[in-house]
Write a protein that holds these residues in place. Structure first.
Motif, short mmCIF file in Angstrom:
data_model
loop_
_atom_site.label_atom_id
_atom_site.label_comp_id
_atom_site.label_asym_id
_atom_site.label_seq_id
_atom_site.Cartn_x
_atom_site.Cartn_y
_atom_site.Cartn_z
N UNK A 158 -5.07 25.22 -1.10
CA UNK A 158 -4.69 24.10 -0.23
C UNK A 158 -5.35 22.80 -0.69
N UNK A 159 -6.62 22.88 -1.06
CA UNK A 159 -7.32 21.69 -1.54
C UNK A 159 -6.73 21.23 -2.88
N UNK A 160 -6.39 22.19 -3.75
CA UNK A 160 -5.76 21.83 -5.03
C UNK A 160 -4.44 21.11 -4.78
N UNK A 161 -3.65 21.58 -3.83
CA UNK A 161 -2.37 20.94 -3.53
C UNK A 161 -2.58 19.50 -3.07
N UNK A 162 -3.60 19.27 -2.26
CA UNK A 162 -3.89 17.89 -1.81
C UNK A 162 -4.32 17.01 -2.98
N UNK A 163 -5.11 17.57 -3.90
CA UNK A 163 -5.54 16.80 -5.06
C UNK A 163 -4.36 16.45 -5.96
N UNK A 164 -3.49 17.42 -6.19
CA UNK A 164 -2.32 17.16 -7.02
C UNK A 164 -1.45 16.09 -6.37
N UNK A 165 -1.24 16.20 -5.06
CA UNK A 165 -0.42 15.21 -4.36
C UNK A 165 -1.03 13.82 -4.45
N UNK A 166 -2.36 13.74 -4.38
CA UNK A 166 -3.02 12.44 -4.52
C UNK A 166 -2.83 11.87 -5.92
N UNK A 167 -2.90 12.74 -6.94
CA UNK A 167 -2.66 12.29 -8.31
C UNK A 167 -1.24 11.81 -8.50
N UNK A 168 -0.30 12.49 -7.87
CA UNK A 168 1.10 12.07 -7.95
C UNK A 168 1.28 10.70 -7.30
N UNK A 169 0.65 10.52 -6.15
CA UNK A 169 0.79 9.25 -5.44
C UNK A 169 0.25 8.08 -6.26
N UNK A 282 -4.13 13.53 1.92
CA UNK A 282 -5.32 14.11 2.52
C UNK A 282 -5.02 14.80 3.84
N UNK A 283 -3.90 14.45 4.49
CA UNK A 283 -3.57 15.05 5.77
C UNK A 283 -2.68 16.28 5.63
N UNK A 284 -2.40 16.68 4.41
CA UNK A 284 -1.50 17.81 4.18
C UNK A 284 -2.20 19.13 4.50
N UNK A 285 -1.58 19.92 5.33
CA UNK A 285 -2.07 21.25 5.67
C UNK A 285 -0.98 22.26 5.36
N UNK A 286 -1.06 22.99 4.23
CA UNK A 286 0.01 23.91 3.86
C UNK A 286 0.29 24.98 4.91
N UNK A 292 -0.44 16.68 8.84
CA UNK A 292 -0.93 16.46 10.19
C UNK A 292 -0.98 14.97 10.47
N UNK A 293 -0.33 14.55 11.52
CA UNK A 293 -0.33 13.13 11.86
C UNK A 293 -1.61 12.76 12.59
N UNK A 294 -2.19 11.60 12.27
CA UNK A 294 -3.37 11.15 13.00
C UNK A 294 -3.06 10.97 14.49
N UNK A 295 -4.09 11.08 15.29
CA UNK A 295 -3.91 10.91 16.73
C UNK A 295 -3.40 9.52 17.06
N UNK A 296 -2.51 9.47 18.00
CA UNK A 296 -1.97 8.19 18.41
C UNK A 296 -0.75 7.76 17.66
N UNK A 297 -0.37 8.56 16.63
CA UNK A 297 0.82 8.22 15.84
C UNK A 297 1.97 9.07 16.33
N UNK A 298 3.06 8.46 16.72
CA UNK A 298 4.21 9.18 17.24
C UNK A 298 4.91 9.92 16.12
#
Length: 299
Positions: A158-169, A282-286, A292-298
């Motif tokens: 899961x952490x690797x997927x977040x790192x890869x996604x950050x590199x893609x971004x 960073x908010x990705x949870x496989x 996961x949306x931050x609190x307060x975000x519709x």
């Protein structure tokens, strides 16, 4: 596409998503651990966990056999329906063959006076890094001063997927290569297991509805160019097969059998879809399987 073809595509997608490869890797690593402990036991009468590892290995073997029987049953059912193209051998059948081939290549020849040499490192590491280099075009990190391979980062899939996604971004292919080179093969191959539900959810959010066969071209246009730029060595059939699975449509051609291709391409595709949606990796949870949306975000 007929209802029968759609059923065949859904059954094949279910078969492909079974964690046969992960179970096989776990089984091989349990066997390696057992061999290392047996090596240690030469100077001790304490069994130190060898029986427990033997039981775990047996359970893993039963699980792998059950998964294979399930895939064979699905393939037989598809063949009975006349869907010969969908009833081919599961794409992960070469996981074990790849491991065995690499083990034979890397197995050191016994030599007199070397009984006390250190046990060999994990056999999957070079195999994984060689393929990552071919896919990304980025060379693995150089060996350490003592000639040992570079250390691997401690990270789960899961952490690797977040790192890869950050590199893609960020569009940083060198960073993407470092992150993929920095983990062992078991962690990297786990991307194939965690990405399917994430990809389907992200594709649905991008399209505004559940992905279907009519959305294949739209998804290819939205993500294909970015994936190819970050993974210049990836066979085109790999991305096409992933997109076909998302849209629950039969692939137009057989995907390459190398298991790393699907794992790496699926993780990069996840990052591309996240970027298109403007979401923070960073908010990705496989396990969710959505960011996961931050609190307060519709929603």
């Amino acid at each position: 596409m007929s209802l029968l073809q759609e059923l065949g595509a859904q059954l094949r997608a279910t078969s492909d998503e079974l964690p046969t490869g992960e179970v096989t890797v776990a089984m091989e690593r349990l066997r390696t651990a057992t061999e290392l402990l047996n090596w240690v036991r030469q100077t001790s009468v304490d069994p130190i966990g060898v029986p427990q590892l033997g039981n775990a290995t047996e359970h893993a073997e039963h699980a792998a056999a059950a998964l294979r029987l399930t895939q064979d049953a699905i393939a037989a059912y598809l063949a009975a329906l006349g869907l010969a193209a969908d009833a081919g051998a599961p794409p992960d059948q070469d996981w074990k063959a790849g491991l065995e081939k690499k083990d034979k290549q890397d197995e050191p020849a016994p030599a007199p006076g070397q009984q006390e040499q250190q046990p060999p490192p994990e056999q999957l590491g070079p195999w994984w890094r060689e393929r990552v280099e071919q896919l990304t075009g980025e060379a693995p990190p150089p060996p350490q001063a003592n000639g040992a391979p570079p250390p691997e980062r401690t990270a789960d899939t899961a952490e690797l997927l977040r790192r890869v996604a950050a590199g893609v971004r960020s569009g940083d292919r060198a960073r993407l290569g470092r992150d993929l080179h920095g983990v062992n093969a078991a962690t990297g191959l786990g991307l194939s297991a965690v990405t399917p539900p994430v990809l389907r959810r992200l594709a649905g959010d991008l399209l505004g509805h559940e992905p279907g066969p009519d959305d294949l071209q739209r998804l290819r246009g939205a993500a294909g160019g970015r994936v190819k730029s970050l993974l210049p060595g990836t066979p085109p059939a790999t991305l096409d097969t992933l997109l076909a699975r998302i849209c629950r449509t039969p692939p137009t051609e057989q995907a390459p059998a190398h298991p790393a291709d699907s794992a790496v391409t699926a993780s990069v595709l996840t990052g591309v879809l996240l970027a298109r949606l403007g979401r923070d990796p960073a908010t990705l949870d496989p396990g969710a399987p959505e960011p996961l949306r931050p609190r307060g975000v519709d929603a």
